[in-house]
Design a protein around this motif. Structure first.
Motif, PDB file in Angstrom:
ATOM      1  N   THR A   1      37.724 -56.050 -15.760  1.00  0.00           N
ATOM      2  CA  THR A   1      36.416 -55.402 -15.734  1.00  0.00           C
ATOM      3  C   THR A   1      36.203 -54.509 -16.945  1.00  0.00           C
ATOM      4  O   THR A   1      35.080 -54.384 -17.416  1.00  0.00           O
ATOM      5  N   SER A   2      37.295 -53.895 -17.452  1.00  0.00           N
ATOM      6  CA  SER A   2      37.154 -53.104 -18.674  1.00  0.00           C
ATOM      7  C   SER A   2      38.503 -52.809 -19.304  1.00  0.00           C
ATOM      8  O   SER A   2      39.540 -52.811 -18.638  1.00  0.00           O
ATOM      9  N   LEU A   3      38.444 -52.570 -20.611  1.00  0.00           N
ATOM     10  CA  LEU A   3      39.585 -52.082 -21.375  1.00  0.00           C
ATOM     11  C   LEU A   3      39.326 -50.599 -21.611  1.00  0.00           C
ATOM     12  O   LEU A   3      38.240 -50.233 -22.072  1.00  0.00           O
ATOM     13  N   ILE A   4      40.302 -49.771 -21.296  1.00  0.00           N
ATOM     14  CA  ILE A   4      40.167 -48.331 -21.505  1.00  0.00           C
ATOM     15  C   ILE A   4      40.750 -48.024 -22.884  1.00  0.00           C
ATOM     16  O   ILE A   4      41.942 -48.221 -23.127  1.00  0.00           O
ATOM     17  N   VAL A   5      39.890 -47.574 -23.779  1.00  0.00           N
ATOM     18  CA  VAL A   5      40.272 -47.280 -25.166  1.00  0.00           C
ATOM     19  C   VAL A   5      39.871 -45.838 -25.426  1.00  0.00           C
ATOM     20  O   VAL A   5      38.700 -45.546 -25.684  1.00  0.00           O
ATOM     21  N   GLY A   6      40.853 -44.937 -25.319  1.00  0.00           N
ATOM     22  CA  GLY A   6      40.537 -43.509 -25.424  1.00  0.00           C
ATOM     23  C   GLY A   6      39.588 -43.115 -24.321  1.00  0.00           C
ATOM     24  O   GLY A   6      39.794 -43.447 -23.161  1.00  0.00           O
ATOM     25  N   ALA A   7      38.505 -42.450 -24.689  1.00  0.00           N
ATOM     26  CA  ALA A   7      37.506 -42.025 -23.702  1.00  0.00           C
ATOM     27  C   ALA A   7      36.475 -43.124 -23.438  1.00  0.00           C
ATOM     28  O   ALA A   7      35.603 -42.966 -22.595  1.00  0.00           O
ATOM     29  N   GLU A   8      36.581 -44.232 -24.154  1.00  0.00           N
ATOM     30  CA  GLU A   8      35.620 -45.333 -24.029  1.00  0.00           C
ATOM     31  C   GLU A   8      36.108 -46.392 -23.043  1.00  0.00           C
ATOM     32  O   GLU A   8      37.306 -46.575 -22.866  1.00  0.00           O
ATOM     33  N   GLN A   9      35.158 -47.082 -22.456  1.00  0.00           N
ATOM     34  CA  GLN A   9      35.457 -48.265 -21.655  1.00  0.00           C
ATOM     35  C   GLN A   9      34.717 -49.438 -22.284  1.00  0.00           C
ATOM     36  O   GLN A   9      33.501 -49.398 -22.422  1.00  0.00           O
TER      37      GLN A   9
END
Length: 147
Positions: A118-126
């Protein structure tokens, strides 16, 4: 559910009610944007479980019908091609198709019913899972138009 929340989760056979292993990692299929299976540790035989062998991915445990669903990743065609450091996602740099580095994958969120990323968590971003294009030895590639 996040990968980080799933590591160490017990895998239990509904036939015997025995713990048959614990989750150690994930096989990612970047083309279908899904979890293809899980790496296991502490299993009596085999080290992998294809997603199709999972009955339920619950908060407390993962259930499977029988320990017969546990295989050696090298012997399972759908998993062997996705095995190894090349296909590990967490900790890998993320590049857009436009060549911009977006950071590193801190975690991955997936649907426990379907295995869909559903998502990749990259720092504070999704970054939405549908943006995932590929996973290689150097980076995870995402479609910059889908972010």
């Amino acid at each position: 559910m996040l990968f980080s929340e799933s590591i160490g989760r017990k895998v239990v056979s509904t036939t015997t009610a025995d713990t048959v292993g614990t989750i150690a990692g994930f096989f990612i299929d970047p083309h279908n944007r899904t979890v293809a299976g899980v790496h296991l540790k502490k299993a009596k035989s085999g080290n992998a479980l294809a997603w199709s062998g999972i009955s339920a991915f619950g908060i407390d445990a993962v259930t499977i019908g029988s320990s017969d669903a546990i295989v050696d990743a090298d012997d399972e065609a759908s998993l062997s091609a996705l095995e190894g450091k090349t296909h590990n996602v967490v900790g890998k740099r993320v590049l857009s198709t436009g060549g911009v580095e977006l950071g590193k994958v801190d975690d991955v969120d997936f649907d426990t019913e379907t295995g869909a990323i559903t998502s990749l968590i990259v720092g504070a971003e999704q970054i939405e899972g549908r943006a995932l294009i590929g996973v290689g030895s150097y980076a995870v590639i995402v479609d910059h138009l889908q972010q």
